[in-house]
Design an enzyme around this catalytic site. Structure first.
Site: not given
Ligand SMILES: *Cc1c(COP(=O)(O)O)cnc(C)c1O
Length: 500
Positions: A113
């Site tokens: 993120k």
């Molecule tokens: C948010 C997240 C995901 C999923 O990603 P999306 O874009 O919501 O599909 C997968 N792995 C981790 C560690 C995340 O923080």
């Protein structure tokens, strides 16, 4: 480049307007009216450039009302050596098996993120200056664990912004919770919700689109925006790393320029994999997109049957950031695959809101089959994927990444396709130490998280990220717990807006 809603094409907005508002007033998501193209020539020019230079070049066609200087400034402030512990920002690793891990977790909060949430505050600040210079922006964030802390880090003490994070009380790892409740900054607040991620996300979307609440905020010179991947400014930065990773694979001699690579993504809200889809549509030589889910396999069923049905049990798994039954960004994909049919999207999402399900038509289903492979696995299979990757290749994955490893193995076993695969590695394993230790077959797991991290370090030799060890000494700042139904009044109260 202009944008409009997935549910209404008639009202065009600029990039800065789309980013500043986050979601379209009628509930649709902003999409670009057309996509820029990425030629082989451009890919060759990007090879050897820094991540920051690539990002500036790739973002420019999407940010029509930003100047070149504004974009470069945002990018250079976001992707710094202090914030990211690898000079490449996102590192491609190759432990073996024609599998290339795109490590997206080298930023301040140890999850992917950060790749978008370090940049979003800068894009948003510029967007706000262009559109609503005197207003304070209120970011409401629903988190399945990683977005919350990444938003708090990105927006911490950014002038004229206020961040409120809502996380499911029982739905995040201990390390994720600690990261949030000890978060610093005078403009952040964190609240636990007695419910799951979908309850939090649905409540946030409802508050955003409630016209009377919006009007009340306006009288106080405030506007809402979103740091979730429903915001275009959150999705856009994610396109960049797929392009840079492709260039790196070519530079490293692992791919010939123009050769196709499949991309596998552990998926929750469908943001990360959608960014890969946009990169493919722009012309990046991507073959299949492998959509990997945990036991909350609503997407696997959707890709299999063409029916999206959220009426099903919700499971709490070892990959909590993917414990989601309403994958918001699927709406953007369906908009593209339906040929931009906003009426159709409106009807499907009306069905989803009223009955919890909708079915796409045969044409869209065929397009899904052409591009996507979907699979899922349970916690036991996730643990086994972590263990075998470590035993075979001394490569340690977190549980989210391991879900995608398992789906890649299933895909190859099923199809015999040996095309190289780029796999999005989405979190540092230390964010989920307890699950990782259990997966490695450790019988005696200490109860204390910091001792757990020390045990894992002793076992694997992978260094503990300093930002996680540092949490030990930080005081807990946030203890509020409420129901999803109470969110709206808490938001207004927190902002000092009296009840009507
Ligand atoms: C948010 C997240 C995901 C999923 O990603 P999306 O874009 O919501 O599909 C997968 N792995 C981790 C560690 C995340 O923080």
């Amino acid at each position: 480049m202009n944008y409009h809603s997935t549910r209404n094409k008639t009202k065009m907005v600029t990039a800065s307007q789309a980013i500043a508002s986050g979601i379209s007033p009628e509930g649709g998501l902003f999409v670009p009216a057309s996509l820029p193209t990425l030629s082989q020539q451009t890919l060759m020019e990007l090879q050897g450039k820094s991540y920051q230079e690539c990002a500036t070049a790739l973002l420019a066609p999407f940010l029509g009302d930003f100047s070149q200087e504004e974009i470069a400034h945002c990018v250079n402030d976001a992707y710094t050596d202090e914030k990211f512990d690898t000079p490449r920002i996102a590192a491609v690793k190759h432990p073996g098996d024609d599998l290339y891990f795109l490590e997206l977790w080298h930023g301040p909060t140890c999850a992917f993120k950060d790749m978008a949430l370090q940049l979003l505050p800068h894009l948003l600040t510029v967007s706000a200056q262009k559109n609503t210079p005197d207003k304070k922006i209120i970011m409401l964030v629903a988190t399945s664990g990683d977005t919350g802390k990444a938003a708090m880090e990105g927006f911490r003490d950014v002038p004229n912004t206020e961040v409120m994070v809502f996380y499911p009380d029982q739905g995040v790892s201990e390390m994720q919770r600690r990261q949030m409740v000890t978060g610093e900054g005078n403009n952040v607040a964190v609240v636990a919700i007695d419910g799951n991620f979908d309850d939090a996300q649905t409540a946030v979307k409802k508050i955003f689109t409630n016209t009377s609440t919006i009007e009340r905020l306006a009288t106080h010179q405030m506007i809402f925006s979103s740091a979730n991947s429903i915001n275009w400014g959150r999705l856009l930065p994610q396109i960049v790393y797929y392009v840079v990773a492709y260039c790196d694979l070519v530079t490293q001699g692992n791919l010939a320029m123009g050769e196709q690579v499949h991309v596998a993504v552990p998926t929750g809200n469908f943001g990360n994999i959608l960014a890969a889809y946009y990169a493919k549509q722009m012309g990046l030589p991507i073959g299949k997109l492998l959509c990997a889910s945990n036991q909350n396999n609503v997407l696997t069923d959707f890709f299999k049957t063409g029916t999206y049905n959220r009426n099903r049990p919700f499971f709490t798994t070892s990959s909590p950031s993917m414990d989601i039954l309403i994958s918001s960004n699927l709406e953007r994909l369906l908009y593209e695959l339906s040929g931009g049919n906003t009426d159709q999207i409106t009807a499907w999402y009306h069905d989803l809101a009223t009955t919890g399900s909708f079915s796409v038509d045969a044409t869209v289903k065929q397009k899904l089959d052409d591009t996507f492979f979907a699979g899922d696995c349970n916690d036991e299979e996730t643990a086994e994927a972590i263990r075998t990757m470590f035993e075979k290749h001394q490569y340690l994955c977190d549980p989210h990444t391991a879900v995608a490893v398992k789906v890649v193995q299933d895909y190859r076993a099923k199809t015999g396709d040996d095309t190289k695969i780029l796999l999005a590695s989405t979190a540092n394993p230390y964010k989920f130490t307890e699950s990782v230790l259990a997966a490695l077959g450790q019988d005696e797991i200490p109860t204390d998280e910091y001792q757990q991290m020390a045990t894992l370090e002793g076992l694997t030799g992978l260094a503990i990220p300093p930002s996680l060890s540092a949490l030990q000494d930080k005081p807990v700042r946030f203890t509020t717990q409420i129901t999803a139904a109470e969110m709206e009044s808490l938001v207004l109260d927190h902002l000092g807006i009296c009840p009507q």
